[in-house]
Scaffold this active site. Sequence first.
Site, PDB file in Angstrom:
ATOM      1  N   GLU A  69       0.868  -1.165   0.000  1.00  0.00           N
ATOM      2  CA  GLU A  69       0.000   0.000   0.000  1.00  0.00           C
ATOM      3  C   GLU A  69       0.912   1.225   0.000  1.00  0.00           C
ATOM      4  O   GLU A  69       1.805   1.324   0.847  1.00  0.00           O
ATOM      5  CB  GLU A  69      -0.888   0.004   1.256  1.00  0.00           C
ATOM      6  CG  GLU A  69      -1.816   1.187   1.245  1.00  0.00           C
ATOM      7  CD  GLU A  69      -2.792   1.237   2.414  1.00  0.00           C
ATOM      8  OE1 GLU A  69      -2.816   0.312   3.241  1.00  0.00           O
ATOM      9  OE2 GLU A  69      -3.530   2.234   2.470  1.00  0.00           O
TER      10      GLU A  69
ATOM     11  N   ARG B  19       5.184 -12.793   9.941  1.00  0.00           N
ATOM     12  CA  ARG B  19       5.877 -11.567   9.572  1.00  0.00           C
ATOM     13  C   ARG B  19       7.236 -11.501  10.270  1.00  0.00           C
ATOM     14  O   ARG B  19       7.470 -12.163  11.264  1.00  0.00           O
ATOM     15  CB  ARG B  19       5.052 -10.328   9.828  1.00  0.00           C
ATOM     16  CG  ARG B  19       4.413 -10.201  11.179  1.00  0.00           C
ATOM     17  CD  ARG B  19       3.331  -9.118  11.191  1.00  0.00           C
ATOM     18  NE  ARG B  19       3.832  -7.805  10.838  1.00  0.00           N
ATOM     19  CZ  ARG B  19       3.266  -7.044   9.907  1.00  0.00           C
ATOM     20  NH1 ARG B  19       2.228  -7.452   9.245  1.00  0.00           N
ATOM     21  NH2 ARG B  19       3.766  -5.858   9.656  1.00  0.00           N
TER      22      ARG B  19
ATOM     23  N   LYS C 273       4.375   0.828   9.698  1.00  0.00           N
ATOM     24  CA  LYS C 273       4.514   2.013   8.856  1.00  0.00           C
ATOM     25  C   LYS C 273       3.979   3.249   9.563  1.00  0.00           C
ATOM     26  O   LYS C 273       4.522   4.338   9.417  1.00  0.00           O
ATOM     27  CB  LYS C 273       3.754   1.819   7.536  1.00  0.00           C
ATOM     28  CG  LYS C 273       4.596   1.128   6.491  1.00  0.00           C
ATOM     29  CD  LYS C 273       3.955   1.220   5.122  1.00  0.00           C
ATOM     30  CE  LYS C 273       2.927   0.132   4.959  1.00  0.00           C
ATOM     31  NZ  LYS C 273       2.409   0.024   3.578  1.00  0.00           N
TER      32      LYS C 273
HETATM   33  P1  ATP Z   1      -0.336  -1.619   6.729  1.00  0.00           P
HETATM   34  O1  ATP Z   1      -0.547  -1.714   8.183  1.00  0.00           O
HETATM   35  O2  ATP Z   1      -0.265  -0.230   6.221  1.00  0.00           O
HETATM   36  O3  ATP Z   1      -1.170  -2.546   5.893  1.00  0.00           O
HETATM   37  P2  ATP Z   1       1.801  -3.370   6.005  1.00  0.00           P
HETATM   38  O4  ATP Z   1       3.130  -3.387   6.680  1.00  0.00           O
HETATM   39  O5  ATP Z   1       0.955  -4.563   6.002  1.00  0.00           O
HETATM   40  O6  ATP Z   1       1.124  -2.118   6.603  1.00  0.00           O
HETATM   41  P3  ATP Z   1       1.600  -3.345   3.137  1.00  0.00           P
HETATM   42  O7  ATP Z   1       2.017  -2.272   2.223  1.00  0.00           O
HETATM   43  O8  ATP Z   1       0.189  -3.742   3.152  1.00  0.00           O
HETATM   44  O9  ATP Z   1       2.053  -2.874   4.561  1.00  0.00           O
HETATM   45  O10 ATP Z   1       2.533  -4.606   2.923  1.00  0.00           O
HETATM   46  C1  ATP Z   1       2.845  -5.158   1.659  1.00  0.00           C
HETATM   47  C2  ATP Z   1       3.178  -6.617   1.830  1.00  0.00           C
HETATM   48  O11 ATP Z   1       4.281  -6.781   2.708  1.00  0.00           O
HETATM   49  C3  ATP Z   1       2.028  -7.381   2.419  1.00  0.00           C
HETATM   50  O12 ATP Z   1       1.863  -8.590   1.695  1.00  0.00           O
HETATM   51  C4  ATP Z   1       2.443  -7.620   3.833  1.00  0.00           C
HETATM   52  O13 ATP Z   1       1.876  -8.793   4.319  1.00  0.00           O
HETATM   53  C5  ATP Z   1       3.956  -7.707   3.715  1.00  0.00           C
HETATM   54  N1  ATP Z   1       4.591  -7.318   4.986  1.00  0.00           N
HETATM   55  C6  ATP Z   1       4.396  -6.175   5.665  1.00  0.00           C
HETATM   56  N2  ATP Z   1       5.101  -6.168   6.812  1.00  0.00           N
HETATM   57  C7  ATP Z   1       5.759  -7.344   6.866  1.00  0.00           C
HETATM   58  C8  ATP Z   1       6.659  -7.944   7.808  1.00  0.00           C
HETATM   59  N3  ATP Z   1       7.011  -7.323   8.927  1.00  0.00           N
HETATM   60  N4  ATP Z   1       7.151  -9.171   7.517  1.00  0.00           N
HETATM   61  C9  ATP Z   1       6.809  -9.783   6.381  1.00  0.00           C
HETATM   62  N5  ATP Z   1       5.969  -9.284   5.459  1.00  0.00           N
HETATM   63  C10 ATP Z   1       5.448  -8.076   5.691  1.00  0.00           C
END
Ligand code: ATP
Length: 556
Positions: free
Chosen positions: A34, A260, A270
Site C-alpha cells: 500500500e 511476519r 509504517k
Molecule cells: P499496513 O498496516 O499499512 O497494511 P503493512 O506493513 O501490512 O502495513 P503493506 O504495504 O500492506 O504494509 O505490505 C505489503 C506486503 O508486505 C504485504 O503482503 C504484507 O503482508 C507484507 N509485509 C508487511 N510487513 C511485513 C513484515 N514485517 N514481515 C513480512 N511481510 C510483511
Amino acid sequence: MADDNKPLNFIQQIITRDLAEGVVEKVVTRFPPEPNGYLHIGHAKSICLNFGLAAQFGGACNLRFDDTNPEKEEDEYVHAIIEDVRWLGFQWDGEIRYASNYFDQLYAWAQQLIREGKAFVCELNAELMREYRGTLTEPGKNSPWRDRPVEENLALLEQMKNGDIDEGRMTLRAKINMASPNINMRDPVLYRIKKRAHHRTGDKWNIYPAYDFAHGQEDAIEGVTHSICTLEFAANRPLYEWFIDNLPVPSKPHQYEFGRLNLNYNITSKRKLKQLVDENHVDGWNDPRMPTISGLRRRGVSPAAIRNFCDSLAVAKTDGVVDMAQFEHFIRDDLNDNAARAMCVLNPLKVTFTNVPEGEVEMLSAAGHPNRDDLGERQLPFTREIYIDREDFNEDSSLSRKKFKRLVPGEWVRLRGAYVIQANDMVKDDSGEIVEILAEIIPGTLGEDAPEGIRPRGVIHWVSATECVDCEVRLYDRLFSDPAPEAGDRNFLDFINPESLQILQGCKAEIGLADAAVGNYYQFEREGYFSLDSRYSSPEKPVFNRTIGLRDTWKD
Ligand code: ATP
Ligand code: MG
C-alpha cells in the site's frame, strides 16, 4: 534464491505439489504494497519471498500497488517503493499494476452481488454497525437495511459513487452471515464513501473498495496463483474465498499466510515509522537509523546483504522476533567480501617524523582488498607529517604490551602498509592536551621485519597529513535502546536512543577517497564499514556513514 540443500518451506512444498498435480501451470505471485509509507525490512522479507518463488519455479511476480485508500496514499511513496524493489535487485513481470486500475471492474462486480441478492446498502452508522456486529462469543444481528429491494440498492450505490451522499451515511455490505463464528463473515463492508481525490483516479470516485473486497479479485484478474500474505490475514481467508466463489472472476487464486518479520531493537509499523518522520525524531524516511530499505541503502547496507538475510529466515506459520545481530551478521559478511579497503583517521593526532624531509612524498601502495585482485591497488602517499588516531597513542609507557598494542613514548608500532615508527617526544598545548607527537621512521622496515631489538607493539592505521581528504564521519547506534520498543502498551517514543547519532568533524581519509562515490562500500581499516551519505555529502566535503563496526575492532 533458494539454496538447493535447504529443505523446502511450506509454501515451496505447496507450489511443488500444485505444479506436479497440474493444479497450476505457471506460478504467479505478487508483492502488493500500500503506498502509504516507505518499505521496511519486513517488506523485504515479503519481496524476497514472492519474487524468489517466481524465480525458483519459473513463474512471474507482479508489483501491484494496493491503492484503495486515498486518505493515506501518495505518489511520493509509489516512487520510493519502485526504487526500493529495483534496488533490491528484483524485476516485476510486465507493467506495474495498481488496484485503482480495477475500480471499474470491482464496481461492476459489486452491482452484480446486489443483483444476486448478495449485497445491500446499509445506513447503520459506525457505532451501530459495531453494536450489530456482535462479539467473539455472541452472534451479530441483521442490519434493518438488509432486505432493501435490488433496484433501490443499485440506485443508492450509484448515488454514493457520484458523491450525492455524505461520508459515513451509508456503506455497501455483503450479505453473508451475521451469526458466523468468523466476524469477518458478518456482512462485511465492501465500499465506503470517501470524498477524496485519489492519486491516480482523481475525482472520479467518491467511494472506495475495502481491502477484503479488492485484494482477492485483483489477484484473480492478474492470474495470481499463490497470494501470499502475513498471518494477521488468516481470518480473512474465508472472505477472500467467498468473493472468489461468488463472482465470475477469471481465475481462482489461493491465499497463504506466513509469519511476519519482527526485528528486535526496531519497529516495523509504517504508522509508527511515519510518526518518527513527521515528528522529526529522524532525518526523513531514509535516515540511516531507520529500518526502511531506503534508510539501509543510505546507511551503506548492500542489497545482497538484505537478500541473504531474508533468505535465511524461516517461512513459517508463526510470528517470531529475529535478533538484530543475525541481520548484522549478513551485513558484515557481504561487506567483508566486497568493500574496498581504505584508511581514515576519525580522531586525528598529528605525528611528525624528524627523519623525513619536509615536502617529500614517498608513494606507497596497498591492496584494494586482501583477496580481491579486481579491486586493484591504492596509492598511499607517505610524508613527514601524518595523522594517527588519538586512541592509538598513550603517554603512559608503563602500560603492558598485552593491554595496549599501540604507540607509547619510546616504543614502536608498525603503520599499516608502511614503516615501523618510534615515538620520541610529544608536544602539549597550554591545557596539557597532546597536540603532536615527534617520531622517527625506522629505515628499512617498509615491507620488511624490524631489526633485532625493535619490537612493534602492533599495527595502526594512518593518513598523510598533507595528502589527505578532510571529511565528516557519522557514527550510528541503534535507534531504540530497548529490544522491544513496541511491546505491550508501551510508547515506542520513550525508547529512542538519544545517542544514536554521533557526528565527527575533521576526520582525515586517505587521498583515494576523494573519488568515493555514493553506493560504493568501504572498509576503513580497524574502524568498520563506511559509505558516502547520499544526502549530506558533497565533493567539497565528503560525509561518510558508518554502516556497521567490525566484529572485533582490534583484530589485526
Ligand atoms: P499496513 O498496516 O499499512 O497494511 P503493512 O506493513 O501490512 O502495513 P503493506 O504495504 O500492506 O504494509 O505490505 C505489503 C506486503 O508486505 C504485504 O503482503 C504484507 O503482508 C507484507 N509485509 C508487511 N510487513 C511485513 C513484515 N514485517 N514481515 C513480512 N511481510 C510483511
Ligand atoms: Mg497491509
